[in-house]
Motif scaffolding. Structure first.
Motif, PDB file in Angstrom:
ATOM      1  N   GLN A   1     -31.503  33.886 111.224  1.00  0.00           N
ATOM      2  CA  GLN A   1     -31.552  33.428 109.491  1.00  0.00           C
ATOM      3  C   GLN A   1     -32.964  32.444 109.305  1.00  0.00           C
ATOM      4  OE1 GLN A   1     -28.286  32.231 107.467  1.00  0.00           O
ATOM      5  NE2 GLN A   1     -27.097  33.165 108.799  1.00  0.00           N
ATOM      6  N   LEU A   2     -33.103  31.368 110.304  1.00  0.00           N
ATOM      7  CA  LEU A   2     -34.103  30.598 110.078  1.00  0.00           C
ATOM      8  C   LEU A   2     -35.665  31.240 110.222  1.00  0.00           C
ATOM      9  CD1 LEU A   2     -32.532  27.694 112.308  1.00  0.00           C
ATOM     10  CD2 LEU A   2     -33.134  27.543 109.810  1.00  0.00           C
ATOM     11  N   LEU A   3     -35.732  32.246 111.215  1.00  0.00           N
ATOM     12  CA  LEU A   3     -36.888  32.921 111.569  1.00  0.00           C
ATOM     13  C   LEU A   3     -37.249  34.131 110.580  1.00  0.00           C
ATOM     14  CD1 LEU A   3     -36.960  33.005 115.434  1.00  0.00           C
ATOM     15  CD2 LEU A   3     -38.144  31.208 113.946  1.00  0.00           C
ATOM     16  N   THR A   4     -36.175  34.364 109.877  1.00  0.00           N
ATOM     17  CA  THR A   4     -36.787  35.504 108.798  1.00  0.00           C
ATOM     18  C   THR A   4     -36.668  34.826 107.308  1.00  0.00           C
ATOM     19  OG1 THR A   4     -34.365  36.108 108.972  1.00  0.00           O
ATOM     20  CG2 THR A   4     -35.945  37.340 110.145  1.00  0.00           C
ATOM     21  N   GLY A   5     -36.595  33.323 107.187  1.00  0.00           N
ATOM     22  CA  GLY A   5     -36.658  32.919 105.901  1.00  0.00           C
ATOM     23  C   GLY A   5     -35.311  33.047 104.919  1.00  0.00           C
ATOM     24  N   ARG A   6     -34.420  33.311 105.747  1.00  0.00           N
ATOM     25  CA  ARG A   6     -32.908  33.681 104.803  1.00  0.00           C
ATOM     26  C   ARG A   6     -32.206  32.218 104.762  1.00  0.00           C
ATOM     27  NH1 ARG A   6     -29.928  37.064 107.165  1.00  0.00           N
ATOM     28  NH2 ARG A   6     -31.059  37.250 109.307  1.00  0.00           N
ATOM     29  N   ALA A   7     -32.360  31.176 105.573  1.00  0.00           N
ATOM     30  CA  ALA A   7     -31.542  30.216 105.758  1.00  0.00           C
ATOM     31  C   ALA A   7     -31.819  29.310 104.408  1.00  0.00           C
ATOM     32  CB  ALA A   7     -32.120  29.209 106.797  1.00  0.00           C
ATOM     33  N   THR A   8     -30.334  28.737 103.851  1.00  0.00           N
ATOM     34  CA  THR A   8     -30.397  27.742 102.590  1.00  0.00           C
ATOM     35  C   THR A   8     -30.825  26.644 103.026  1.00  0.00           C
ATOM     36  OG1 THR A   8     -28.258  27.279 103.243  1.00  0.00           O
ATOM     37  CG2 THR A   8     -28.637  29.365 101.606  1.00  0.00           C
ATOM     38  N   LEU A   9     -31.092  25.638 102.103  1.00  0.00           N
ATOM     39  CA  LEU A   9     -31.578  24.269 102.407  1.00  0.00           C
ATOM     40  C   LEU A   9     -30.281  23.543 103.197  1.00  0.00           C
ATOM     41  CD1 LEU A   9     -33.389  21.918 102.309  1.00  0.00           C
ATOM     42  CD2 LEU A   9     -32.715  21.480  99.574  1.00  0.00           C
ATOM     43  N   SER A  10     -29.440  23.752 102.557  1.00  0.00           N
ATOM     44  CA  SER A  10     -27.709  23.005 103.215  1.00  0.00           C
ATOM     45  C   SER A  10     -27.876  23.538 104.723  1.00  0.00           C
ATOM     46  CB  SER A  10     -26.700  23.365 102.228  1.00  0.00           C
ATOM     47  OG  SER A  10     -26.546  24.722 102.522  1.00  0.00           O
ATOM     48  N   LEU A  11     -27.906  24.650 104.950  1.00  0.00           N
ATOM     49  CA  LEU A  11     -27.914  25.064 106.539  1.00  0.00           C
ATOM     50  C   LEU A  11     -29.048  24.464 107.270  1.00  0.00           C
ATOM     51  CD1 LEU A  11     -26.630  26.948 108.674  1.00  0.00           C
ATOM     52  CD2 LEU A  11     -28.084  28.495 108.088  1.00  0.00           C
ATOM     53  N   ILE A  12     -30.306  24.620 106.761  1.00  0.00           N
ATOM     54  CA  ILE A  12     -31.449  23.788 107.407  1.00  0.00           C
ATOM     55  C   ILE A  12     -31.225  22.411 107.651  1.00  0.00           C
ATOM     56  CG2 ILE A  12     -33.858  23.229 107.239  1.00  0.00           C
ATOM     57  CD1 ILE A  12     -34.179  25.887 105.618  1.00  0.00           C
ATOM     58  N   ILE A  13     -30.837  21.759 106.568  1.00  0.00           N
ATOM     59  CA  ILE A  13     -30.516  20.175 106.927  1.00  0.00           C
ATOM     60  C   ILE A  13     -29.302  20.058 107.750  1.00  0.00           C
ATOM     61  CG2 ILE A  13     -29.954  17.851 105.724  1.00  0.00           C
ATOM     62  CD1 ILE A  13     -32.739  18.980 105.344  1.00  0.00           C
ATOM     63  N   GLY A  14     -28.249  20.755 107.633  1.00  0.00           N
ATOM     64  CA  GLY A  14     -27.367  20.711 108.429  1.00  0.00           C
ATOM     65  C   GLY A  14     -27.336  20.880 109.852  1.00  0.00           C
ATOM     66  N   ILE A  15     -28.300  21.989 110.106  1.00  0.00           N
ATOM     67  CA  ILE A  15     -28.764  22.441 111.861  1.00  0.00           C
ATOM     68  C   ILE A  15     -29.451  21.051 112.120  1.00  0.00           C
ATOM     69  CG2 ILE A  15     -30.123  23.808 113.063  1.00  0.00           C
ATOM     70  CD1 ILE A  15     -27.248  24.823 112.308  1.00  0.00           C
ATOM     71  N   LEU A  16     -30.493  20.697 111.456  1.00  0.00           N
ATOM     72  CA  LEU A  16     -31.439  19.921 111.666  1.00  0.00           C
ATOM     73  C   LEU A  16     -30.920  18.390 112.249  1.00  0.00           C
ATOM     74  CD1 LEU A  16     -34.581  19.602 112.284  1.00  0.00           C
ATOM     75  CD2 LEU A  16     -34.755  18.779 109.960  1.00  0.00           C
ATOM     76  N   VAL A  17     -29.829  18.123 111.677  1.00  0.00           N
ATOM     77  CA  VAL A  17     -29.249  16.744 111.755  1.00  0.00           C
ATOM     78  C   VAL A  17     -27.996  16.937 112.858  1.00  0.00           C
ATOM     79  CG1 VAL A  17     -28.095  14.784 110.695  1.00  0.00           C
ATOM     80  CG2 VAL A  17     -29.707  15.795 109.384  1.00  0.00           C
ATOM     81  N   VAL A  18     -27.014  17.822 112.239  1.00  0.00           N
ATOM     82  CA  VAL A  18     -25.945  17.893 113.069  1.00  0.00           C
ATOM     83  C   VAL A  18     -26.072  18.478 114.540  1.00  0.00           C
ATOM     84  CG1 VAL A  18     -23.574  19.004 113.279  1.00  0.00           C
ATOM     85  CG2 VAL A  18     -24.481  17.757 111.150  1.00  0.00           C
ATOM     86  N   LYS A  19     -26.742  19.584 114.416  1.00  0.00           N
ATOM     87  CA  LYS A  19     -27.139  20.207 115.852  1.00  0.00           C
ATOM     88  C   LYS A  19     -27.889  19.423 116.783  1.00  0.00           C
ATOM     89  CE  LYS A  19     -27.019  24.154 118.254  1.00  0.00           C
ATOM     90  NZ  LYS A  19     -26.199  25.200 118.447  1.00  0.00           N
TER      91      LYS A  19
END
Length: 606
Positions: free
Chosen positions: A309-327
């Motif tokens: 999803q991240l590499l095809t531009g389908r990720a939402t902002l909440s998923l992006i921030i969640g992955i960036l911080v939590v992961k």
């Protein structure tokens, strides 16, 4: 290329290519097939554990936790239980299964003679499947590197091979597993060169490439030939501002890589201070994972679907921030606990999230373009493998037209990481185990100098028929050149008959008159004027020598070379690195006079 350098390369090639290389290449071919099967088995095992734990079904398809709502006690408890199982396996099975695979493979190469115990090949994938399948935010590639390496090492241990040949098969198996996991043959070979081989020689490169080729072909039959994260590139048109912004992504990715690496080892330091056995540490790391999973369930597991999803531009902002911080937090903290799992897939996800977030601020290129830049950047910064980061991204996505910005981003991250951190997330662990590790490749100065350039052309010699008496000893004692020589060639009618020392001559002079030939030791190794200093260094090490006569084509002594002479090459290399000088004159200021009294061009003299 200079004449010296050209000779050096030719000598190196002659030294490293031959029937042994072809034999090791043949042995590497079945290792490639076994590595592909091991990769398939590990992926299926991870899928099975994930399905059993989070979906209560018997299925080996690779899925991620968090696709449906899970009870809080499952999200929190599963990683703790998985960590406890991994801790028990490490304590009572093999401690080598702890960690993310690549440092352990490097340690086996550096200190273990490239020998890996068979139980590691069995326990490593099982422990990784348990760790990842119960929610661990890790990748399958680290365990498959160790498992594939164990396969190559075990085969090598059944054969009569040298440590270097065992290393080649170990690395070949590791690269085969990597290539089969991600369908990335070139990235796997580059990873082997940049991280595991510690050399670039045909004797190791050819078998590794052959092994990876077999693994990739087998992967096509087992898992398909499509890219793992295909990115549509229609409409890709890059401009100069895009390349500049790729450097910005690279610098921020490098900063994130530095922060994540720092966090991993601060976590490791923190766990080391706990007042109980390390067996329990992965369970505590599991509690950290579970707490993060309650905040962002998609951060759990290997996360290939999220990367897509991240590499095809389908990720939402909440998923992006969640992955960036939590992961980032749960991966760094739990990895420091010593659990089992790889670093590449989490780095892919974190880097992709960083790039996708920045892509919301940057101009649109194609969907997922900035996520790709972020992925390449964080891989280059965390792994300190910039070329691997670029090629991995290209092979994962098949977005070949994005080569230049990926190179810019990965190199910028690599530069910042090297500037701010002494070691990477891989080499720091090795250094903490008391090993010095360098991954800088350069030409060996000993390989670019020849014997005739540094030898003593007029050594002091002793005639074979000369009587050894006090007169000879006094002559040598008072001769300044003789005192500097460690040995004296003893010359007969047809060339050197041996070597002697002042100490031996004194002893024979005191016990009774003998001829110099009787006071000489046989010549163990003679060198030629056009031998490289590296060849001489090997001869000295092999025979325990400190000097050797240099023989011309007619077999006569034309010089003497000693250990201090080898330092001349190192001194030359040091001078080239540190001595700075201006070779062209600085431009004269308008109206300034030169030493001959003439004024600069463009001015008039009065």
């Amino acid at each position: 290329m200079s004449g010296k350098a050209a000779h050096s390369v030719a000598h190196l090639g002659d030294f490293t290519v031959g029937p042994r290389t072809l034999k090791i290449t043949l042995w590497a071919l079945p290792v490639g097939g076994a590595g592909a099967l091991a990769a398939l088995g590990l992926l299926r095992l991870i899928g099975l554990v994930t399905n059993l734990v989070f979906y209560q079904r018997w299925d080996t398809a690779l899925v991620a936790p968090g696709q449906v709502h899970h009870p809080w006690w499952l999200v929190l408890g599963a990683p703790v239980a998985g960590g406890l199982v991994v801790g028990l396996m490490a304590r009572y099975g093999s401690e080598k299964i702890r960690g993310h695979g690549m440092p352990e493979a490097i340690e086996a190469i550096l200190t273990g003679g490239s020998k890996v115990a068979p139980k590691v090949a069995l326990l490593k994938p099982i422990s990784a499947a348990v760790s990842i399948g119960t929610g661990g935010p890790f990748g399958a590639e680290g365990p498959i590197i160790m498992t594939g390496g164990a396969i190559g090492s075990m085969l090598a241990q059944f054969l009569r091979l040298s440590a270097d040949e065992r290393k080649t098969l170990l690395v070949a198996g590791a690269a085969a597993g990597m290539a089969a996991t991600f369908n990335s043959p070139l990235a796997a070979v580059l990873l082997a060169v940049e991280l595991l081989l510690f050399e670039w020689r045909p004797r190791s490169f050819v078998p590794v490439a052959a092994c990876v080729a077999v693994a990739t072909v087998c992967r096509g039959f087992l898992l398909g030939t499509a890219p793992v994260f295909p990115v549509p590139t229609a409409g890709l048109h890059l401009t100069a501002p895009d390349e500049v912004l790729a450097a910005v992504v690279g610098l921020t990715g490098g900063a994130l890589a530095v922060g994540a690496t720092w966090l991993v080892y601060r976590a490791e330091d923190g766990f080391a201070k706990l007042p109980f056995h390390w067996m329990w540490w992965p369970a505590i790391g599991g509690a950290v994972i579970g707490a993060g999973g309650l905040v962002e369930p998609r951060a759990l597991g290997v996360g290939y679907d999220v990367i897509d999803q991240l590499l095809t531009g389908r990720a939402t902002l909440s998923l992006i921030i969640g992955i960036l911080v939590v992961k980032t937090l749960i991966w760094s903290l739990s990895l420091g606990s010593g659990t089992s799992g790889g670093v590449l897939a989490p780095v892919f996800m974190i880097g992709g999230a960083l790039g996708a977030w920045e892509g919301m601020l940057f101009p649109q290129v194609i969907p997922g373009f900035w996520g790709m830049c972020g992925l390449a950047a964080v891989v280059g910064g965390v792994m300190r493998s910039p070329l691997t980061g670029v090629v991995f991204t290209l092979e994962l996505t098949h977005a070949w037209g994005a080569l230049l910005p990926l190179l810019v981003a990965s190199t910028a991250a690599y530069a910042l990481s090297a500037l701010l951190l002494k070691r990477s997330v891989l080499t720091e662990k090795i250094a903490r185990r008391g090993l010095h590790l360098t991954r800088e490749y350069s030409t060996d100065p000993l390989e670019t100098f020849f014997v005739h350039e540094v030898m003593d052309r007029h050594p002091v010699t002793v005639a074979a028929h000369r009587a050894v008496d006090d007169t000879l000893v006094r002559q040598l004692t008072h001769d300044r050149a003789a005192r500097r020589q460690p040995h004296y060639p003893v010359i007969g009618d047809h060339g050197p008959v041996g070597l002697t020392t002042l100490h031996r001559l004194r002893r024979h002079a005191a016990t009774g008159p003998v001829l110099a030939a009787q006071a000489a030791q046989p010549v163990q190794a003679a060198v030629r004027p056009h031998d490289t200093l590296r060849h001489v260094a090997y001869l000295f090490a092999e025979h325990g020598l400190t000097s050797a006569p240099v023989l011309g084509d007619d077999g006569q002594v034309v010089g003497l070379i000693a250990l201090p002479d080898l330092l001349q090459a190192r001194l030359h290399d040091l001078t080239e690195e540190h001595h700075r000088q201006r070779l062209l004159p600085a431009p004269a200021a308008p109206g300034a006079a030169d030493p001959a009294g003439r004024t600069a061009v463009g001015t008039s003299a009065t």
